[in-house]
Enzyme design. Structure first.
Site, PDB file in Angstrom:
ATOM      1  N   TYR A 242       0.860  -1.292   0.080  1.00 49.94           N
ATOM      2  CA  TYR A 242      -0.055  -0.062  -0.048  1.00 49.94           C
ATOM      3  C   TYR A 242       0.942   1.118   0.012  1.00 49.94           C
ATOM      4  CZ  TYR A 242      -4.798  -1.489   0.114  1.00 49.94           C
ATOM      5  OH  TYR A 242      -6.069  -2.022  -0.544  1.00 49.94           O
ATOM      6  N   GLU A 249       1.351   6.449  -7.149  1.00 50.42           N
ATOM      7  CA  GLU A 249       0.291   7.217  -7.485  1.00 50.42           C
ATOM      8  C   GLU A 249       0.486   8.745  -7.341  1.00 50.42           C
ATOM      9  OE1 GLU A 249      -3.540   5.962  -5.785  1.00 50.42           O
ATOM     10  OE2 GLU A 249      -3.015   3.840  -5.906  1.00 50.42           O
TER      11      GLU A 249
END
Length: 318
Positions: A242, A249
């Protein structure tokens, strides 16, 4: 039986002629203290005595800890019957869902399709990069169609949570799915300049690895199967993946801001007399902050789930 007693080794035996027929195969259990032999009646009814002879054998003594007279036995049987009836009444009050099997079948198929889709993405990217020696720069053009399909289908997870089909909380699902779809459809899908950047490879790769453990876990849960290694991976793999996915991102957003500023794409010009333009690149800077907040929300949710599934079991106090 052969045993060692006060008079040395001896063979011990006894015979009992029961009042009524019993099952021919008794159950024997040997402990450090004694030999337990359980003899079952053929018919469950009350006996006036244990043996056919009226006088009890001298070696035979009752175990008063387990002794029941006829009234006690009837009371115990009555309590068991009442307990069974009460259980049936409770079960009858619970409304039966006529679509239970249909819902379960839908969830199994949904998780299976998503697992196959992300497996294809992961295997395709791994083979192209590490075996065929392809570059990072063509990832979007070879993988995007399947990623579009999987991420569009993932919107059903929000619907499933809204209608109560699954017990997953709504907010973490919304944060993750809309965050991914914003990156995929708005940032990468609308800018050809971003589609050839290496960061696309890392975004798709981290997304697919996470789902390789998540969807099989949910699929097996639908049919009541828990595979401990898969459970551990489901609630552990997110710890490194994560942050890496969130970082990829964020890099994608940072790289896209100058392109949106230069092209003016998605910018909103307000009419006179204000004559103000809201640049999409400014909204992306705000989204960067929201991105890290979303990562924090998912981290908190997954950490609680990990404690629930992998944490130490609490012992009940007597």
């Amino acid at each position: 039986a052969q045993g060692h007693g006060a008079k040395g080794d001896n063979i011990y035996e006894f015979q009992i002629e029961f009042l009524e027929p019993v099952e021919p195969k008794p159950v024997c259990r040997v402990t450090q203290r004694q030999l337990n032999i359980t003899v079952q009646k053929k018919e469950s009814n009350w006996w006036e005595r244990l043996t056919k002879q009226e006088k009890r054998p001298l070696f035979l003594a009752p175990d008063f800890d387990r002794w029941l007279d006829e009234s006690d036995a009837e009371m115990e049987l009555k309590e068991k019957e009442e307990e069974k009836i009460n259980k049936m009444k409770i079960e009858s009050r619970v409304p039966k869902d006529p679509f239970k099997h249909l819902k379960k079948g839908y969830l199994i198929m949904y998780n299976l399709v998503q697992f196959l889709g992300f497996s294809w993405i992961f295997v395709n990217m791994t083979v192209r990069l590490f075996i065929l020696g392809k570059s990072f720069y063509d990832t979007f053009h070879t993988i995007a169609d399947m990623m579009y399909f999987c991420q569009t289908l993932a919107l059903m997870e929000i619907v499933n949570s809204l209608i109560g089909l699954v017990r997953s909380p709504l907010i973490p699902a919304v944060v993750q799915i809309f965050g991914r779809n914003f990156i995929l459809f708005v940032v990468l899908g609308s800018l050809e300049e971003m589609q050839s950047k290496p960061v696309v490879f890392f975004i798709f790769y981290f997304w697919s690895i996470i789902e390789l453990f998540r969807y099989p876990y949910y699929m097996l849960s639908c049919i009541g199967i828990e595979w401990k290694p898969l459970t551990w991976l489901r609630y552990t793999a997110w710890i490194p993946l994560y942050p890496l996915g969130g970082l990829a991102e964020a890099v994608c957003i940072v790289q896209s801001i100058p392109i949106f500023s230069e092209t003016g794409k998605f910018s909103l010009g307000l009419p006179n007399p204000l004559n103000v333009t809201i640049h999409f690149s400014f909204l992306l800077q705000i989204y960067l902050i929201a991105l890290f907040l979303g990562v924090f929300v998912n981290f908190r949710h997954l950490y609680k789930q990990r404690k629930q599934h992998l944490g130490p079991k609490k012992r009940k106090m007597k």
